[in-house]
Every structure is written in C-alpha cells, then in structure tokens.
Design a protein around this motif. Sequence first.
Motif, mmCIF file in Angstrom:
data_model
loop_
_atom_site.group_PDB
_atom_site.id
_atom_site.type_symbol
_atom_site.label_atom_id
_atom_site.label_comp_id
_atom_site.label_asym_id
_atom_site.label_seq_id
_atom_site.Cartn_x
_atom_site.Cartn_y
_atom_site.Cartn_z
ATOM 1 N N ALA A 351 31.915 17.754 -19.062
ATOM 2 C CA ALA A 351 32.541 16.399 -19.206
ATOM 3 C C ALA A 351 32.937 16.373 -20.943
ATOM 4 O O ALA A 351 33.481 15.663 -21.375
ATOM 5 C CB ALA A 351 31.408 15.488 -19.200
ATOM 6 N N THR A 352 32.512 17.558 -21.560
ATOM 7 C CA THR A 352 33.145 17.856 -22.908
ATOM 8 C C THR A 352 34.538 18.330 -23.155
ATOM 9 O O THR A 352 34.818 18.212 -24.238
ATOM 10 C CB THR A 352 32.188 18.712 -23.526
ATOM 11 N N ALA A 353 35.010 18.463 -21.928
ATOM 12 C CA ALA A 353 36.401 19.039 -21.937
ATOM 13 C C ALA A 353 37.346 18.169 -22.732
ATOM 14 O O ALA A 353 37.520 16.961 -22.333
ATOM 15 C CB ALA A 353 36.845 19.604 -20.519
ATOM 16 N N GLY A 354 38.042 18.628 -23.460
ATOM 17 C CA GLY A 354 39.117 18.020 -24.119
ATOM 18 C C GLY A 354 40.416 17.740 -23.466
ATOM 19 O O GLY A 354 40.686 18.433 -22.331
ATOM 20 N N HIS A 355 41.140 16.842 -23.751
ATOM 21 C CA HIS A 355 42.407 16.455 -23.106
ATOM 22 C C HIS A 355 43.597 15.981 -24.405
ATOM 23 O O HIS A 355 43.087 15.386 -25.404
ATOM 24 C CB HIS A 355 42.368 15.403 -22.047
ATOM 25 N N GLY A 356 44.742 16.036 -23.906
ATOM 26 C CA GLY A 356 45.892 15.568 -24.819
ATOM 27 C C GLY A 356 46.070 16.390 -26.052
ATOM 28 O O GLY A 356 46.972 16.011 -26.664
ATOM 29 N N PHE A 357 45.969 17.570 -25.857
ATOM 30 C CA PHE A 357 46.131 18.579 -27.167
ATOM 31 C C PHE A 357 47.722 18.849 -27.105
ATOM 32 O O PHE A 357 48.254 18.709 -27.946
ATOM 33 C CB PHE A 357 45.510 20.008 -26.740
ATOM 34 N N THR A 358 48.338 19.042 -25.962
ATOM 35 C CA THR A 358 49.744 19.483 -26.074
ATOM 36 C C THR A 358 50.439 18.194 -26.463
ATOM 37 O O THR A 358 51.424 18.476 -27.332
ATOM 38 C CB THR A 358 50.231 19.906 -24.629
ATOM 39 N N GLU A 359 50.102 17.154 -26.051
ATOM 40 C CA GLU A 359 50.901 15.938 -26.599
ATOM 41 C C GLU A 359 50.657 15.603 -28.056
ATOM 42 O O GLU A 359 51.589 15.117 -28.375
ATOM 43 C CB GLU A 359 50.271 14.507 -25.617
ATOM 44 N N ALA A 360 49.477 15.729 -28.360
ATOM 45 C CA ALA A 360 49.065 15.455 -29.931
ATOM 46 C C ALA A 360 49.910 16.549 -30.707
ATOM 47 O O ALA A 360 50.397 16.214 -31.548
ATOM 48 C CB ALA A 360 47.883 15.403 -30.186
ATOM 49 N N PHE A 361 49.996 17.796 -30.345
ATOM 50 C CA PHE A 361 50.680 18.800 -30.867
ATOM 51 C C PHE A 361 52.267 18.442 -31.325
ATOM 52 O O PHE A 361 52.817 18.756 -32.149
ATOM 53 C CB PHE A 361 50.468 20.108 -30.419
ATOM 54 N N VAL A 362 52.793 18.128 -29.877
ATOM 55 C CA VAL A 362 54.278 17.962 -29.998
ATOM 56 C C VAL A 362 54.563 16.508 -30.635
ATOM 57 O O VAL A 362 55.528 16.573 -31.450
ATOM 58 C CB VAL A 362 54.791 17.756 -28.549
ATOM 59 N N GLU A 363 53.694 15.659 -30.604
ATOM 60 C CA GLU A 363 53.943 14.388 -31.253
ATOM 61 C C GLU A 363 53.880 14.483 -32.790
ATOM 62 O O GLU A 363 54.790 14.049 -33.799
ATOM 63 C CB GLU A 363 52.808 13.444 -30.933
ATOM 64 N N ALA A 364 53.191 15.223 -33.340
ATOM 65 C CA ALA A 364 52.907 15.890 -34.919
ATOM 66 C C ALA A 364 54.267 16.500 -35.287
ATOM 67 O O ALA A 364 54.842 16.293 -36.266
ATOM 68 C CB ALA A 364 51.693 16.971 -34.965
ATOM 69 N N CYS A 365 54.714 17.352 -34.257
ATOM 70 C CA CYS A 365 56.045 18.110 -34.714
ATOM 71 C C CYS A 365 57.112 17.063 -34.426
ATOM 72 O O CYS A 365 58.233 17.315 -35.424
ATOM 73 C CB CYS A 365 56.060 19.382 -33.587
ATOM 74 N N ARG A 366 57.240 16.366 -33.678
ATOM 75 C CA ARG A 366 58.174 15.295 -33.545
ATOM 76 C C ARG A 366 58.494 14.540 -34.888
ATOM 77 O O ARG A 366 59.511 13.931 -35.218
ATOM 78 C CB ARG A 366 58.313 14.517 -32.069
ATOM 79 N N ASP A 367 57.217 13.752 -35.036
ATOM 80 C CA ASP A 367 57.378 12.986 -36.307
ATOM 81 C C ASP A 367 57.650 13.733 -37.457
ATOM 82 O O ASP A 367 58.555 12.999 -38.181
ATOM 83 C CB ASP A 367 55.704 12.670 -36.705
ATOM 84 N N LEU A 368 57.672 15.108 -37.439
ATOM 85 C CA LEU A 368 58.238 15.664 -38.925
ATOM 86 C C LEU A 368 59.924 15.607 -38.830
ATOM 87 O O LEU A 368 60.392 15.531 -39.758
ATOM 88 C CB LEU A 368 57.816 17.257 -38.973
ATOM 89 N N THR A 369 60.276 15.938 -37.486
ATOM 90 C CA THR A 369 61.496 16.055 -37.548
ATOM 91 C C THR A 369 62.420 14.673 -37.479
ATOM 92 O O THR A 369 63.463 14.432 -38.051
ATOM 93 C CB THR A 369 62.120 16.637 -35.983
ATOM 94 N N ALA A 370 61.490 13.519 -37.131
ATOM 95 C CA ALA A 370 61.890 12.307 -37.183
ATOM 96 C C ALA A 370 61.989 11.805 -38.474
ATOM 97 O O ALA A 370 62.953 11.050 -39.128
ATOM 98 C CB ALA A 370 61.123 11.329 -36.468
ATOM 99 N N GLU A 371 61.286 12.117 -39.422
ATOM 100 C CA GLU A 371 60.986 12.022 -40.573
ATOM 101 C C GLU A 371 62.390 12.613 -41.435
ATOM 102 O O GLU A 371 62.988 11.899 -42.466
ATOM 103 C CB GLU A 371 59.770 12.371 -41.389
ATOM 104 N N ARG A 372 62.678 13.859 -41.150
ATOM 105 C CA ARG A 372 63.679 14.540 -41.596
ATOM 106 C C ARG A 372 65.107 13.790 -41.261
ATOM 107 O O ARG A 372 66.147 13.764 -42.039
ATOM 108 C CB ARG A 372 63.763 16.083 -41.199
ATOM 109 N N ALA A 373 65.448 13.375 -40.036
ATOM 110 C CA ALA A 373 66.539 12.418 -39.634
ATOM 111 C C ALA A 373 66.608 11.204 -40.501
ATOM 112 O O ALA A 373 67.653 10.813 -40.629
ATOM 113 C CB ALA A 373 66.235 12.274 -38.329
ATOM 114 N N ARG A 374 65.457 10.595 -40.830
ATOM 115 C CA ARG A 374 65.578 9.317 -41.731
ATOM 116 C C ARG A 374 66.158 9.695 -43.098
ATOM 117 O O ARG A 374 66.730 8.959 -43.682
ATOM 118 C CB ARG A 374 64.286 8.795 -41.976
#
Length: 374
Positions: A351-374
């Motif tokens: 039950a200790t297994a984590g979830h959502g790693f890939t989504e969290a990683f991609v979101e962090a990377c996308r936020d940076l590119t979105a910031e650059r676009a602005r």
Amino acid sequence: MRILHLIHATTFGGVEAAAEHLRSTVGRGARTRVSGTSATAVIDEPIEYRVGALAGAPEGQEAVHAHVTGSSVNSPLSALRLLREVRSTRPEVLVTSLWRVVALGPIARLLSPGTRWIVWVHLAAYTNAADRLVHTWCLPRADAILCDSDASYEAIVRPALARAGTAVPHRIVRPESSPLDASGPGRTAPVADEPLRLVFWGRMARQKRLDRVVELAQILAARRPGGVELLIAGPDDGERHDLEQRAARSGPGLRIELLGPLDRTGVERAAGQAHVFVQLSDVEGYAMSAHEALAAGMLCVLTPVGDLAADTTDGVDAVHHHGDLEDTAGRVLAVTSDPAAFDAMGRAATATAGHGFTEAFVEACRDLTAERAR
C-alpha cells in the motif's frame, strides 16, 4: 515537448531506475494532466524524453536504456559528448541528475539558448566536496529545481538558496520505478531450519551503513537454527573492501554474498528469493530501493529516515530500526517466525507504492516551457 535527462551512468541505482521508468512511460502522445487546472483533464501531447549518460553499464548490469552514452563518468570526452547532444538536439527542457552532469548545466544552457535547465536533487546529503561545491553554485542559477523528497529539499536546496539569497521555483517530485516482480520462495515465511535470506540492493556507500546490516545478520544467525544468508548487490561506492573483510570474518551460520550491479531481471530474482529487505541507512532522500521492496510486498527492515519516515509505519508495513540491533533482531525473528504476521506485513507494504510520478514530472517540465512562452 522535448526533454533531455542527463545522468551519471546507466548502471544500477535509484536515479537510473527513475529514468528508466520515465523512458518507458513518457512517449509521443503521452496523456498528461493539464497544468494549472483543478480538474483531472488530460491532453494528448507529443513528448520526447531522452536519456544521456556519461557512462554505459557492462552487459547484464544496465538499469536504464540511454539514447547516448560516454565511456566514463570521469572522462572529459564523455562530458563533451553530452554537451554535443544538447547542442544538436536543442531540447526545450534539460534535466540534470547528480553532480557531474549538474556541472554541465551552465555550459549546456550557453550552447542551447532557450533551453530551460532543471536540477534534480536526489540525495539528502552531499557525497563529497565536489558534490557540495557544484550544487551550491548551480542550484541558485537553475531555471527550476526538482527534489525527490522533502528531506532533499530541506537538507540541500533550502540552505543553498538561502546562502545565495535567491529564489528558484522548485517542486517535490517523488520518483517511481517500474513495478518489481518479487514473487518467489521469499514471499513465504521461512521454517526454523531454513536459512533466513536477507537482501540489500543499492550502492555500497557509507551512508547505507552496510556494516550495520552485517551486524544485524550476525545477531540473527546466532539466534536461528537455520542460520542466515545475506546478499548485498550493487556498485561499489567505497565500501566493498570493508564488506569483503567482514564477510571473511562472519561466524558460523551466516553466509554473505557480495555481487556487483544487477539488471532488472537480476534484482527481481534476488528479491524473489529473499525473505527480508534490509536498509539501515543514516540518511536518505526518497530511498528508491526500499520503496521498490515495499511496493513488491517484501518484509522490510528500515531506518525511518528521509521519506521512509512518513511513508512507512513501524510494525504495520515495515520494521523500523531505532538504534538497538539486538531489539531489531528480536522483532524480525518474531515476524518471520509467524507466517500470518509475515504475510500481513508484506500485504500492508504494497500500500506504500507511489503513483503519479510521470504526470508530476511532465507537468513540471511543461510549466517551464509555458513560462518561457509567456
């Protein structure tokens, strides 16, 4: 979005396991959560995730399949190979993990203007003076910081930013590895005249306190008619010679085997044979190996450090070591001699297994590119 992730080597380790998980789960057309929304909406977005390593692993020891590799973690030519990759591919996001490639970040940014640079911190303690120097200088200059745990942020990132008097956007992104299949004879409690099989996989580093693991194995061996077998597998980070000497001096009833790095199949084979995973570190961040063992349903004996303190509950899903090896040995024997308790703790550990790693990683990377676009 094009992401290039630079690491030290493709051999066995937590960073490498996380990179392989991302390589296998992030691909073109990956479905990911929309940044900045409270709903669970997803978008189909072309994502290219590539891995570059200063060194490749020998055959049978590869933990991640890199797109480009050099010859050695200490080779200037390997560093140049990775910098050429940055210049030729011009990724939108460059992620650097571990100090030798973190040091390449400022140069890479000059070679590829517009690339956003993320430093990913995976440890809650510096490994050497060079590690401290590189991170202390680079963290305040990065575009963003990822931390694998709260412990890594508090021990490494917060002091570095405070010392520099600057603020850098940061995220806690707890890693995952691909699920570990630990099915095998080790998932059944041992009978009295059967050896109790212990395992540790990870770097043979001082912070892991493998000397303490050997001492625990010796105490257990003296108390069990069937004795104890201890397998330690992983790359040497300065401790193997001492462990070899300890193994040579081990008393009757204890057999110690030391192996080098294992590939994923080798780790699964070792986990399936072992009854107990043991990690008695002084300090940890996320502690990838321990989380892999927990998620696989293994009985785990752990020091509650780093994220393990919050992610596990003593006596419920793990046995915590609080400093007294005799006491810890007694608790391990109590659980392993009770098949019902052994099974229950293994089930709770999953039950200790984590979830959502890939989504969290991609979101962090996308936020940076979105910031650059602005």
